[in-house]
Write an enzyme that holds these catalytic residues in place. Sequence first.
Site, PDB file in Angstrom:
ATOM      1  N   TYR A 123       0.773  -1.069   0.174  1.00 11.67           N
ATOM      2  CA  TYR A 123      -0.024   0.000   0.035  1.00 11.67           C
ATOM      3  C   TYR A 123       0.777   1.264  -0.089  1.00 11.67           C
ATOM      4  O   TYR A 123       2.149   1.187   0.251  1.00 11.67           O
ATOM      5  CB  TYR A 123      -0.882   0.007   1.257  1.00 11.67           C
ATOM      6  CG  TYR A 123      -0.159   0.376   2.659  1.00 11.67           C
ATOM      7  CD1 TYR A 123       0.004   1.621   3.177  1.00 11.67           C
ATOM      8  CD2 TYR A 123       0.334  -0.841   3.218  1.00 11.67           C
ATOM      9  CE1 TYR A 123       0.414   1.575   4.195  1.00 11.67           C
ATOM     10  CE2 TYR A 123       0.830  -0.616   4.583  1.00 11.67           C
ATOM     11  CZ  TYR A 123       0.783   0.603   5.107  1.00 11.67           C
ATOM     12  OH  TYR A 123       1.556   0.884   6.295  1.00 11.67           O
ATOM     13  N   CYS A 124       0.146   2.356  -0.446  1.00 14.95           N
ATOM     14  CA  CYS A 124       0.913   3.677  -0.141  1.00 14.95           C
ATOM     15  C   CYS A 124      -0.440   4.561   0.111  1.00 14.95           C
ATOM     16  O   CYS A 124      -1.304   4.122   0.650  1.00 14.95           O
ATOM     17  CB  CYS A 124       1.664   4.080  -1.428  1.00 14.95           C
ATOM     18  SG  CYS A 124       0.832   4.096  -3.035  1.00 14.95           S
ATOM     19  N   ASP A 125      -0.379   5.822  -0.458  1.00  7.88           N
ATOM     20  CA  ASP A 125      -1.514   6.839   0.306  1.00  7.88           C
ATOM     21  C   ASP A 125      -1.691   7.565  -1.295  1.00  7.88           C
ATOM     22  O   ASP A 125      -1.004   8.057  -2.026  1.00  7.88           O
ATOM     23  CB  ASP A 125      -0.702   7.797   1.127  1.00  7.88           C
ATOM     24  CG  ASP A 125      -1.861   8.839   1.894  1.00  7.88           C
ATOM     25  OD1 ASP A 125      -3.343   8.167   1.590  1.00  7.88           O
ATOM     26  OD2 ASP A 125      -1.393   9.673   2.346  1.00  7.88           O
TER      27      ASP A 125
END
Length: 172
Positions: A123-125
């Site tokens: 995941y990232c943002d």
Amino acid sequence: MSDATTDSTIKQALRQGLSLLVIAWVLALGVNALRPGGIPLVADWSPAARLSAATGESMVIPLDEAVVLYDRREAVFVDARLPEEFAAGHIPGALNVPWILVDEYEEQFFTTVPDPETIVIVYCDGEACALSEDLARMLIDMGYVHVKVLADGWGQWTRHGYPVEKEDRHGS
């Protein structure tokens, strides 16, 4: 020079500029249409459409499924953001493998997650963040079989109020 002459000159320059833009636009569309593998003018750029494995299977995992795997401790969560962002807050137990610094972190990842059959959720943002996608594709290329991307993972996780871990000033 009179105001009428100035107005006429400005209008002529605007017409010429607009004409050049139209010609350039028509030429660009023509070249794109004739080019093999041209860029689609209209396409679905959503994470679900972008993120598919070579097999055609979607690499996107819905938040509710990721949470179940998190609660059961059946997956390793990998945060692709920079170390500063990771330190400010991340999914508890997640590994930080920032895509931008992947060469410095990949050995730690492979030591921590040696089994290519492990479920890995990257995941990232942000919806447009491609760091997790790039890292996920690299892990797949390295032989990891069950790699998923939690699109806008950090944003979704925090908006839904799931647990968050922050590093203190001692880096723990």
